[in-house]
Design a protein around this motif. Sequence first.
Motif, PDB file in Angstrom:
ATOM      1  N   LYS A 218       0.853  -0.999   0.227  1.00 55.72           N
ATOM      2  CA  LYS A 218      -0.019  -0.113   0.082  1.00 55.72           C
ATOM      3  C   LYS A 218       1.073   1.469   0.025  1.00 55.72           C
ATOM      4  CE  LYS A 218      -4.312  -1.696   1.953  1.00 55.72           C
ATOM      5  NZ  LYS A 218      -5.253  -1.501   2.988  1.00 55.72           N
ATOM      6  N   ASN A 219       1.972   1.016   0.894  1.00 62.50           N
ATOM      7  CA  ASN A 219       2.870   2.400   0.864  1.00 62.50           C
ATOM      8  C   ASN A 219       4.229   2.081   0.401  1.00 62.50           C
ATOM      9  OD1 ASN A 219       0.651   3.850   2.197  1.00 62.50           O
ATOM     10  ND2 ASN A 219       1.031   2.537   3.864  1.00 62.50           N
ATOM     11  N   VAL A 220       4.715   2.854  -0.731  1.00 61.94           N
ATOM     12  CA  VAL A 220       5.810   2.691  -1.293  1.00 61.94           C
ATOM     13  C   VAL A 220       6.683   3.987  -1.531  1.00 61.94           C
ATOM     14  CG1 VAL A 220       7.457   1.817  -2.980  1.00 61.94           C
ATOM     15  CG2 VAL A 220       5.374   0.368  -2.068  1.00 61.94           C
ATOM     16  N   ALA A 221       7.701   4.287  -0.974  1.00 64.99           N
ATOM     17  CA  ALA A 221       8.293   5.763  -1.123  1.00 64.99           C
ATOM     18  C   ALA A 221       8.530   6.040  -2.788  1.00 64.99           C
ATOM     19  CB  ALA A 221       9.731   5.777  -0.730  1.00 64.99           C
ATOM     20  N   ASN A 222       8.777   5.006  -3.527  1.00 66.46           N
ATOM     21  CA  ASN A 222       8.970   5.532  -4.945  1.00 66.46           C
ATOM     22  C   ASN A 222       8.157   4.652  -5.793  1.00 66.46           C
ATOM     23  OD1 ASN A 222       9.632   6.065  -7.416  1.00 66.46           O
ATOM     24  ND2 ASN A 222      11.845   6.005  -7.299  1.00 66.46           N
ATOM     25  N   PRO A 223       6.914   4.474  -5.957  1.00 64.71           N
ATOM     26  CA  PRO A 223       6.055   3.907  -6.584  1.00 64.71           C
ATOM     27  C   PRO A 223       6.368   3.087  -7.916  1.00 64.71           C
ATOM     28  CG  PRO A 223       4.853   5.467  -5.397  1.00 64.71           C
ATOM     29  CD  PRO A 223       6.264   5.772  -5.750  1.00 64.71           C
ATOM     30  N   ASN A 224       6.901   4.198  -8.631  1.00 66.61           N
ATOM     31  CA  ASN A 224       7.482   3.997  -9.970  1.00 66.61           C
ATOM     32  C   ASN A 224       8.667   3.158 -10.169  1.00 66.61           C
ATOM     33  OD1 ASN A 224       5.079   4.871 -11.203  1.00 66.61           O
ATOM     34  ND2 ASN A 224       5.959   7.043 -10.901  1.00 66.61           N
ATOM     35  N   ALA A 225       9.608   2.935  -9.248  1.00 66.21           N
ATOM     36  CA  ALA A 225      10.782   2.374  -9.123  1.00 66.21           C
ATOM     37  C   ALA A 225      10.593   0.833  -8.988  1.00 66.21           C
ATOM     38  CB  ALA A 225      11.759   2.720  -8.047  1.00 66.21           C
ATOM     39  N   MET A 226      11.809   0.263  -9.663  1.00 66.04           N
ATOM     40  CA  MET A 226      11.734  -1.395  -9.615  1.00 66.04           C
ATOM     41  C   MET A 226      12.801  -1.630  -8.404  1.00 66.04           C
ATOM     42  SD  MET A 226      10.841  -4.204 -11.020  1.00 66.04           S
ATOM     43  CE  MET A 226      10.575  -3.860 -12.742  1.00 66.04           C
ATOM     44  N   ASN A 227      12.080  -1.667  -7.342  1.00 65.64           N
ATOM     45  CA  ASN A 227      12.443  -1.949  -6.015  1.00 65.64           C
ATOM     46  C   ASN A 227      12.840  -3.444  -5.870  1.00 65.64           C
ATOM     47  OD1 ASN A 227      11.997   0.843  -4.787  1.00 65.64           O
ATOM     48  ND2 ASN A 227       9.886   0.127  -5.455  1.00 65.64           N
ATOM     49  N   ARG A 228      14.037  -3.732  -5.565  1.00 67.33           N
ATOM     50  CA  ARG A 228      14.392  -5.357  -5.614  1.00 67.33           C
ATOM     51  C   ARG A 228      15.002  -5.686  -4.401  1.00 67.33           C
ATOM     52  NH1 ARG A 228      17.131  -8.123 -10.431  1.00 67.33           N
ATOM     53  NH2 ARG A 228      18.608  -6.346 -10.471  1.00 67.33           N
ATOM     54  N   ILE A 229      15.099  -6.791  -3.745  1.00 65.37           N
ATOM     55  CA  ILE A 229      15.834  -7.400  -2.452  1.00 65.37           C
ATOM     56  C   ILE A 229      16.207  -8.603  -2.963  1.00 65.37           C
ATOM     57  CG2 ILE A 229      15.823  -7.955  -0.166  1.00 65.37           C
ATOM     58  CD1 ILE A 229      13.379  -5.999   0.357  1.00 65.37           C
ATOM     59  N   PRO A 230      17.588  -9.019  -2.928  1.00 62.98           N
ATOM     60  CA  PRO A 230      17.980 -10.074  -3.349  1.00 62.98           C
ATOM     61  C   PRO A 230      17.503 -11.246  -2.326  1.00 62.98           C
ATOM     62  CG  PRO A 230      20.030  -8.478  -3.002  1.00 62.98           C
ATOM     63  CD  PRO A 230      18.637  -7.993  -2.505  1.00 62.98           C
ATOM     64  N   LYS A 231      17.252 -12.454  -2.798  1.00 64.37           N
ATOM     65  CA  LYS A 231      16.823 -13.394  -1.906  1.00 64.37           C
ATOM     66  C   LYS A 231      18.230 -13.959  -1.234  1.00 64.37           C
ATOM     67  CE  LYS A 231      13.601 -15.675  -1.351  1.00 64.37           C
ATOM     68  NZ  LYS A 231      12.865 -16.577  -2.029  1.00 64.37           N
ATOM     69  N   LYS A 232      18.181 -14.491  -0.007  1.00 66.10           N
ATOM     70  CA  LYS A 232      19.072 -14.908   0.823  1.00 66.10           C
ATOM     71  C   LYS A 232      19.363 -16.460   0.498  1.00 66.10           C
ATOM     72  CE  LYS A 232      18.906 -11.159   4.024  1.00 66.10           C
ATOM     73  NZ  LYS A 232      18.674 -10.510   5.283  1.00 66.10           N
ATOM     74  N   LYS A 233      20.545 -16.847   0.587  1.00 64.75           N
ATOM     75  CA  LYS A 233      20.888 -18.270   0.342  1.00 64.75           C
ATOM     76  C   LYS A 233      20.625 -18.863   1.751  1.00 64.75           C
ATOM     77  CE  LYS A 233      24.633 -18.006  -3.228  1.00 64.75           C
ATOM     78  NZ  LYS A 233      26.023 -18.256  -3.516  1.00 64.75           N
ATOM     79  N   ALA A 234      20.289 -20.232   1.769  1.00 60.63           N
ATOM     80  CA  ALA A 234      20.330 -21.064   2.873  1.00 60.63           C
ATOM     81  C   ALA A 234      21.336 -20.872   3.761  1.00 60.63           C
ATOM     82  CB  ALA A 234      19.911 -22.538   2.277  1.00 60.63           C
ATOM     83  N   ARG A 235      20.882 -20.686   5.081  1.00 57.33           N
ATOM     84  CA  ARG A 235      21.792 -20.529   6.242  1.00 57.33           C
ATOM     85  C   ARG A 235      22.340 -21.954   6.471  1.00 57.33           C
ATOM     86  NH1 ARG A 235      17.484 -17.776   9.437  1.00 57.33           N
ATOM     87  NH2 ARG A 235      16.247 -18.709   8.168  1.00 57.33           N
ATOM     88  N   GLN A 236      23.857 -22.119   6.712  1.00 60.82           N
ATOM     89  CA  GLN A 236      24.403 -23.094   6.960  1.00 60.82           C
ATOM     90  C   GLN A 236      24.250 -23.487   8.276  1.00 60.82           C
ATOM     91  OE1 GLN A 236      25.485 -24.811   4.438  1.00 60.82           O
ATOM     92  NE2 GLN A 236      24.589 -23.264   3.185  1.00 60.82           N
ATOM     93  N   SER A 237      24.113 -22.673   9.417  1.00 61.85           N
ATOM     94  CA  SER A 237      24.245 -23.147  10.596  1.00 61.85           C
ATOM     95  C   SER A 237      23.120 -23.996  11.060  1.00 61.85           C
ATOM     96  CB  SER A 237      24.169 -21.950  11.582  1.00 61.85           C
ATOM     97  OG  SER A 237      23.128 -21.070  11.289  1.00 61.85           O
TER      98      SER A 237
END
Length: 312
Positions: free
Chosen positions: A245-264
């Motif tokens: 509902k709320n995005v600072a820059n609605p027109n930007a292609m906002n991306r977050i890298p998926k994190k690899k499986a944690r080994q611990s």
Amino acid sequence: MKFFIQTRSVFKDYRYLGSKAVDDSWLQKYDRCTSFEHPTIIAESDDSGWRVFLGGLPSSRLDKVSTPIRYSLIFSNTEHSDSGKNCLQPILHLINLWIQAIEDPTGSAYAEVTRIVDGLYAKDEIERLFETLKNQNIEAESVNDVPLPDTGIGRLLESIGDTYAEVTFESNIFSLLPNHCIYKALTNKSDFLAVCESIILGKYKEQLKNIAALYLNFIDEEKDLEGLELLYYDKYKYDFIIILKNVANPNAMNRIPKKKARQSQQKEKLPTIQETRQQSQNPIQKMQIKTKIILGVVFVMIVLIVVKRLIV
């Protein structure tokens, strides 16, 4: 393709309609991110097929305390093929309408969603079904043993009609989606619909094995994505797009890298959305707790000093 409807009668609580058992266990991984009774959109695709859940759809029917009765819909198919083409545009149209209705609950899209939902079954059909359960003293868990009216996709297609404009879009999101979470605003939904189309028809299935498109009502803004379990491959296998509902820059292609499986072996327990909000919204309460602890320690020290002097 399978199609399931969940709703309630005036007096009886929510349950799925139909004579077949409904497997909605795949929704459990989202239960910390959304309330399924309220507006929700979940579409996902993997080697086992594709699934779409639309939750919290409004109707004009009211329950015994005059609360509007909601509907939830599940679409699913165990294979990716052209067999879904006849239903693709109507389903995309409904998803598109539901996004618009979530964005503006007073607008024409909300009224259109209500009209479509009301068209699935007449009020007396629903009431007659649940009255049959009551008269036969059938427990809620046995509802799937009761013969019900046809719940095929045909009813939905008939209710949607064929006067709508087809959803069309061009998107380069598929070159950006792998190994990422992409988040965009409700008002910028073309990429979201492109992913939904790909999920239903199996487009790019060789390049994109596991993809999802999400609107989850506990995740309203960018800060709610912090620490989200869906960002970890060992918790959630899908690359996904999510609309907020709320995005600072609605027109930007906002991306977050998926994190690899944690080994611990001792995996970190991630906070829930509610816990994160409580931590960020209650600094005064935290200070009050610290003050009480300090005062408690001081009180104990005074008591010990007094006792010591009395003994001497």
